[in-house]
Structure formats: C-alpha cells, structure tokens
Design a protein around this motif. Structure first.
Motif, PDB file in Angstrom:
ATOM      1  N   SER A  19      -4.472  14.352 -29.703  1.00 14.65           N
ATOM      2  CA  SER A  19      -4.006  15.736 -29.613  1.00 14.65           C
ATOM      3  C   SER A  19      -3.820  16.125 -28.156  1.00 14.65           C
ATOM      4  CB  SER A  19      -5.030  16.670 -30.268  1.00 14.65           C
ATOM      5  OG  SER A  19      -4.751  17.994 -29.902  1.00 14.65           O
ATOM      6  N   ALA A  20      -4.786  15.720 -27.340  1.00 16.43           N
ATOM      7  CA  ALA A  20      -4.719  16.105 -25.928  1.00 16.43           C
ATOM      8  C   ALA A  20      -3.554  15.403 -25.233  1.00 16.43           C
ATOM      9  CB  ALA A  20      -6.035  15.757 -25.244  1.00 16.43           C
ATOM     10  N   GLY A  22      -0.154  14.121 -24.779  1.00 14.63           N
ATOM     11  CA  GLY A  22       1.112  14.361 -25.464  1.00 14.63           C
ATOM     12  C   GLY A  22       2.196  14.597 -24.445  1.00 14.63           C
ATOM     13  N   LEU A  23       3.198  15.334 -24.869  1.00 14.53           N
ATOM     14  CA  LEU A  23       4.293  15.626 -23.941  1.00 14.53           C
ATOM     15  C   LEU A  23       3.776  16.398 -22.734  1.00 14.53           C
ATOM     16  CD1 LEU A  23       6.980  16.579 -26.583  1.00 14.53           C
ATOM     17  CD2 LEU A  23       6.801  14.466 -25.279  1.00 14.53           C
ATOM     18  N   GLY A  24       2.652  17.092 -22.930  1.00 15.26           N
ATOM     19  CA  GLY A  24       2.047  17.818 -21.826  1.00 15.26           C
ATOM     20  C   GLY A  24       1.734  16.921 -20.638  1.00 15.26           C
ATOM     21  N   ASN A  25       1.424  15.665 -20.904  1.00 16.20           N
ATOM     22  CA  ASN A  25       1.056  14.754 -19.816  1.00 16.20           C
ATOM     23  C   ASN A  25       2.255  14.134 -19.132  1.00 16.20           C
ATOM     24  OD1 ASN A  25      -0.966  14.716 -22.102  1.00 16.20           O
ATOM     25  ND2 ASN A  25      -2.189  13.875 -20.446  1.00 16.20           N
ATOM     26  N   TYR A 100       7.522  22.904 -29.033  1.00 16.11           N
ATOM     27  CA  TYR A 100       7.081  21.507 -28.879  1.00 16.11           C
ATOM     28  C   TYR A 100       7.959  20.600 -29.766  1.00 16.11           C
ATOM     29  CZ  TYR A 100       3.358  18.219 -27.549  1.00 16.11           C
ATOM     30  OH  TYR A 100       2.624  17.198 -26.997  1.00 16.11           O
ATOM     31  N   PHE A 228      -3.366  23.631 -21.790  1.00 14.27           N
ATOM     32  CA  PHE A 228      -2.292  23.077 -22.616  1.00 14.27           C
ATOM     33  C   PHE A 228      -2.560  21.599 -22.854  1.00 14.27           C
ATOM     34  CE2 PHE A 228       1.771  21.096 -23.402  1.00 14.27           C
ATOM     35  CZ  PHE A 228       2.484  22.025 -24.145  1.00 14.27           C
ATOM     36  N   SER A 229      -2.873  20.915 -21.760  1.00  9.18           N
ATOM     37  CA  SER A 229      -3.001  19.479 -21.831  1.00  9.18           C
ATOM     38  C   SER A 229      -4.220  19.039 -22.644  1.00  9.18           C
ATOM     39  CB  SER A 229      -3.090  18.947 -20.404  1.00  9.18           C
ATOM     40  OG  SER A 229      -2.941  17.578 -20.385  1.00  9.18           O
ATOM     41  N   LEU A 230      -5.316  19.792 -22.548  1.00  5.42           N
ATOM     42  CA  LEU A 230      -6.505  19.401 -23.309  1.00  5.42           C
ATOM     43  C   LEU A 230      -6.489  19.971 -24.731  1.00  5.42           C
ATOM     44  CD1 LEU A 230      -9.381  19.802 -20.691  1.00  5.42           C
ATOM     45  CD2 LEU A 230      -8.320  17.708 -21.476  1.00  5.42           C
ATOM     46  N   SER A 231      -5.422  20.658 -25.086  1.00  5.93           N
ATOM     47  CA  SER A 231      -5.337  21.327 -26.402  1.00  5.93           C
ATOM     48  C   SER A 231      -6.474  22.325 -26.580  1.00  5.93           C
ATOM     49  CB  SER A 231      -5.387  20.328 -27.561  1.00  5.93           C
ATOM     50  OG  SER A 231      -4.387  19.376 -27.449  1.00  5.93           O
ATOM     51  N   PHE A 234      -6.229  26.760 -28.632  1.00  6.85           N
ATOM     52  CA  PHE A 234      -5.326  26.782 -29.788  1.00  6.85           C
ATOM     53  C   PHE A 234      -6.106  26.615 -31.081  1.00  6.85           C
ATOM     54  CE2 PHE A 234      -1.538  25.502 -27.343  1.00  6.85           C
ATOM     55  CZ  PHE A 234      -2.137  24.942 -26.240  1.00  6.85           C
ATOM     56  N   VAL A 236      -7.471  23.896 -31.939  1.00  2.00           N
ATOM     57  CA  VAL A 236      -7.384  22.519 -32.409  1.00  2.00           C
ATOM     58  C   VAL A 236      -8.740  21.815 -32.313  1.00  2.00           C
ATOM     59  CG1 VAL A 236      -6.444  20.240 -31.905  1.00  2.00           C
ATOM     60  CG2 VAL A 236      -4.960  22.225 -31.828  1.00  2.00           C
ATOM     61  N   SER A 335      -0.101  15.193 -31.142  1.00  3.32           N
ATOM     62  CA  SER A 335      -0.374  16.519 -30.580  1.00  3.32           C
ATOM     63  C   SER A 335       0.182  17.579 -31.510  1.00  3.32           C
ATOM     64  CB  SER A 335       0.284  16.674 -29.214  1.00  3.32           C
ATOM     65  OG  SER A 335      -0.190  15.690 -28.341  1.00  3.32           O
ATOM     66  N   SER A 338      -1.744  18.016 -34.647  1.00  6.55           N
ATOM     67  CA  SER A 338      -3.058  18.640 -34.470  1.00  6.55           C
ATOM     68  C   SER A 338      -2.916  20.164 -34.501  1.00  6.55           C
ATOM     69  CB  SER A 338      -3.706  18.192 -33.164  1.00  6.55           C
ATOM     70  OG  SER A 338      -3.061  18.757 -32.043  1.00  6.55           O
ATOM     71  N   LEU A 339      -1.785  20.633 -33.983  1.00  6.75           N
ATOM     72  CA  LEU A 339      -1.543  22.075 -34.017  1.00  6.75           C
ATOM     73  C   LEU A 339      -1.345  22.564 -35.438  1.00  6.75           C
ATOM     74  CD1 LEU A 339       0.798  22.721 -31.000  1.00  6.75           C
ATOM     75  CD2 LEU A 339      -1.241  23.967 -31.601  1.00  6.75           C
TER      76      LEU A 339
END
Ligand code: PFF
Length: 493
Positions: A19-20, A22-25, A100, A228-231, A234, A236, A335, A338-339
């Motif tokens: 989840s953590a 993802g595209l965020g990284n 996303y 955002f990156s660690l989710s 939200f 989650v 990711s 998970s949302l």
C-alpha cells in the motif's frame, strides 16, 4: 459478520508495504522533489519521516489493532463524536483514489506505447502534446480521451479482481506485486545513474539547499508527501492493522514498512534525476531548466524521464519498457486497492454492507468522478485536486489524529498498548512527536498555505477552477463525514 484476518504476518507486512509503495514513490516523489528544488527537499522529507511519518504509522496501526476496526469505528472507540475523523480520513482517501486510477491509466497506456517506443526521441512533447493533448482551457471538460478512459476501466477491473475476497486475496496478490517492482527499479536505477551526464542530475538531487528550509511550502510538501507515501491519514493502515491477530508486533512492523517505503522513494529518485542529468547533457541546458519550468513538467516528470531512459537501452528497449510499465502497474495496484479496502471496511463495519457491493460502488463512483481527469484539461484538474487533498485533506487529518490521541484519548494509553505487543518498545519521544512537534509543524504550515492561497491561486490557475476542485471538496468532506457519523448504523466497536 465473520472477522477477517491476514493469512500470516508476512502477508500483512507485504500488504502494508504494498500500500505504501506505489506511484507516490516513483511518480509523485520525484516530481515534488524536483518542484521544490531537488536536494532542498530531502532534509524536510527526512525530518518529516521521523517526526511524523513513523510516529503516525505507529498511531494508526496501534488504534486499528487495539479497536479491531476500520477508521470510523476505531476513532469512535477513542471518544464521543470522534467517528467523524475516521470518515474524514476515508473520504480524503476516496478522492485520492479517483485520480490515482487516472495515473494508473497513464501507465496502462504507456505499457502499450512501449511495444513500439511510441514516444520517439522527444518524450516530453509526446507526453503533453500527443498523449494528453493538453489544452490550456480549463473548461474543456467534455473532451474525454478514449485511450485514457479505457486505461481507467482496465485499472479498475484489475483493482476489483485483486480484492475480491478481502484480506485473503490481498494476502496472496502482494507476494507478487511487492518484490517484482523492486527488482525492476534497481535495474532502472543502475541504468539511470550510468547515463552520460547523470552526475549533474544526481548532484541536483543530493545537494542540500539550506535557504529553502525557510520556506513553509517546502515543509508542508514534505510532510504531506510522507503521509501520501506511507498511506497515512486515509484509514488504510488502521483497517489493515485491524485484520492482524491479537498477538502481533506493531512497532517493529511500523519501522520496517516506513523505512522500506522511504528507501524506495530515495532509490527511485536516482533513476529520475540521472535521466534529467542525461537530458541536460544532451541539450546543453541546466538540469533545473532542462524540461522547461517546473510547472510545465509537473506531473509528467516520471512519464518523461523513464521513457527517456528506456529509449537509451538499444535492442533491449522494448523489453525493458514493457517490464517497466508492468512494474509501475504492480506498484500502483496494491496501493489503489488498499484505499478501496479502507472504504469498504468502513462501510462494512458501520452498515454491515456487503463487500462486493461496496467495492463495485467505489469503483463506479470513482470512475465517474474521474471522467474530468481523462479530458484534455484533466492534467490541471488532477493537479488542483492533488494539491488540495494533500495540503489540506491529509495534513488536517494528520493534525487531528495527533490532537485526538494526544489530548483526548491519551498517548500513554496507546503507547502502553503498542509496547505490550511489540518486539521493541517506543519511549516518551513518541508522545512528544504526537502531542507537540507534528501538530505544530502541520498547524503552522497549513495556516501559511491558507494565507498563500488567499493572496494567489494555486499555480496561478483560475480562481473558479481552484474553488471547484479544491476548496469545494475541502469544505464538503467534513460535512459528509458528519452526516455519515450521524446516520443509522453501528456507533461503537
Ligand atoms: N502510498 C501510495 C503511494 O505512495 O503511491 C498512495 C496511496 C495509497 C495513498 C493508498 C494513499 C493510500 F491510502
């Protein structure tokens, strides 16, 4: 309703890491880092990780585990009227998953493009002009791109399939979607840093700029990127931790997940900034300006940098292109689901709703709301929603979580609980972060951001657009959260 559990500890850790990471990284981190000055961003990012990221990860996993419920019910367990905060978190997550999915759709399209390297020699122009066919007219919201719409439908179908049976399916899917992208990313980093001229890009990425530390916008961007990156923020991690058996470690898991995640972002940065250095070397322009102004590049950075690396791989280009975009999709999918899981768990807890019903509803509403993002003006709409949901939605949820636990529920109670479960214990430093440091940084930087937005619109975009995609959502979410809290259904865990 039967309580769900992870098949094993590893599957929980993998699912949380999935989840953590993802595209965020690989997409959001490099572009935010570039936008806020490369090395200038790294120090606030690290400070944010240790003062807010890890402490809030422990907080969310702690209350999820202790209450054994998703975000709204978990917060309901911390005190009267606190359920609202859980709905707020889930609401922010839901809005985020709408765009996303669109970025995932870009990945699906680029997967197709990599079979014949459609971006040719100018990945930047291809991205903006041919693929997005960007317009500067914000009102152009009926020009839906069939390609992006199709990609969106494919992405959502994959998401729904992955979570068909909740933790049981997720627990298996992540054995594949977590390790594969890592291997791939390492290959890209090696290629990225060995390109001619890469050093200049890497230097820009790693050279700290102490002047930038005075800018509150950089701090807000760093804190929210960490969330955002660690989710986090939200719901989650709350939902995922609630699926853990009673005897499970928390602190160690929280550290593993957070460090693995931020390590991945840092690693991914080398590939992107290596590619920027290469670009600069080819065109003789400075790294900072090589792609035009940071606003002109914005979101597209990853979709320009990675294809450029791919094109340099000679005969292996198609092979690596295909693998790379499959990797992006596998990164993104765990990711995104998970949302959806966090939303589904919330509705299942409160209304005893059926999982498939909630999943399908989230997918359908998510797709409908995303339609605007698939148009020629979509790029700007995504930009506004992303900025507002992070700067206000996430930051405010993070801030309130600290206040609720710090001043109403008691950090001591939660700390004792997580310590009783964990392989190693956290000390009073954690209370200090939750009660003082994080709320202070978030409170001040959100206040300054509000001030900035009063004097000038975000990126100079039209006020009406900023209001519709930014403020209106920021105002609507707490009201909807309040109505959900007051609606008929379970009130406590
Ligand atoms: N952490 C994910 C990423 O970095 O791509 C994004 C994300 C997933 C955000 C799940 C929020 C979330 F609940």
């Amino acid at each position: 309703m039967e309580k769900e559990y992870w098949p094993s500890r590893t599957s929980f850790v993998f699912a949380a890491i999935g989840s953590a990471i993802g595209l965020g990284n690989v997409w959001r981190f490099p572009y935010i880092c570039f936008k806020y000055g490369g090395g200038a961003f790294l120090i606030p990012f690290l400070v944010a990780l240790f003062t807010a990221g890890i402490p809030l990860m422990i907080l969310e996993m702690g209350i999820g585990h202790k209450m054994g419920a998703s975000a709204p019910m978990a917060f309901a367990g911390t005190g009267r009227r606190k359920e609202w905060l859980g709905w707020m978190a889930v609401g922010v997550g839901f809005i985020i998953v709408t765009y996303y999915g669109v970025i995932m759709s870009w990945c699906v399209n680029y997967l197709g493009f990599s079979f014949n390297l459609s971006w040719g020699t100018d990945a930047q122009s291809f991205f903006h002009n041919e693929f997005l066919n960007r317009t500067t007219n914000f009102k152009d919201i009926f020009s839906i791109s069939p390609k992006i719409l199709l990609g969106l439908a494919i992405s959502w179908t994959l998401i729904i399939l992955c979570i068909w049976k909740g933790a049981k399916t997720v627990g298996k899917v992540v054995y594949f979607t977590v390790p594969l992208p890592w291997i791939c990313l390492v290959i890209f980093v090696i290629r990225g840093v060995s390109l001619p001229g890469a050093e200049a890009g890497i230097a820009y990425y790693l050279t700290p700029n102490f002047e930038a530390l005075k800018d509150s916008a950089v701090w807000l961007a760093a804190y929210t990127q960490v969330f955002f990156s660690l989710s986090i923020g939200f719901g989650v991690m709350i939902a995922y931790a609630s699926f853990l058996p009673k005897r499970s470690d928390i602190v160690n898991n929280a550290f593993i997940i957070s460090l693995a995640n931020c390590g991945t972002s840092f690693l991914g940065g080398f590939a992107v900034f290596g590619a920027l250095g290469y670009y600069a070397n080819q065109t003789g322009v400075d790294v900072k300006e090589v792609l035009g102004s940071s606003q002109a590049v914005g979101f597209g950075l990853a979709f320009i940098a990675y294809p450029s690396i791919i094109s340099t791989l000679g005969k292996a280009a198609v092979f690596f292109g295909v693998i790379f975009f499959i990797m992006l999709l596998t990164l993104a999918i765990d990711s995104a689901f998970s949302l959806v899981e966090a939303v589904a768990a919330a509705f299942m807890d409160k209304y005893n709703a059926k999982r498939l019903k909630v999943n399908f509803s989230v997918a359908i509403v998510g797709c409908i709301l995303a339609l605007t993002f698939t148009t020629r003006a979509g790029y700007y709409w995504v930009d506004i929603v992303d900025h507002f949901m992070n700067s206000f939605g996430l930051a405010i949820v993070g801030l309130l979580e600290c206040l609720v636990i710090g001043y109403f529920y008691g950090t001591r109670i939660l700390r004792d609980y997580v310590n009783s479960k964990s392989e190693f214990a956290i000390g009073r430093w954690w209370d200090v972060m939750i009660m003082f440091v994080t709320p202070a940084v978030l409170g001040i930087s959100v206040a300054l951001e509000i001030k900035d937005r009063i004097f000038s619109s975000y990126e100079g975009y039209p006020r009406w657009a900023e209001f519709t995609a930014g403020w209106a959502i920021v105002i609507a979410l707490p009201i909807i959260a309040f109505l959900l809290m007051r609606s008929k259904g379970r009130r406590t865990v």
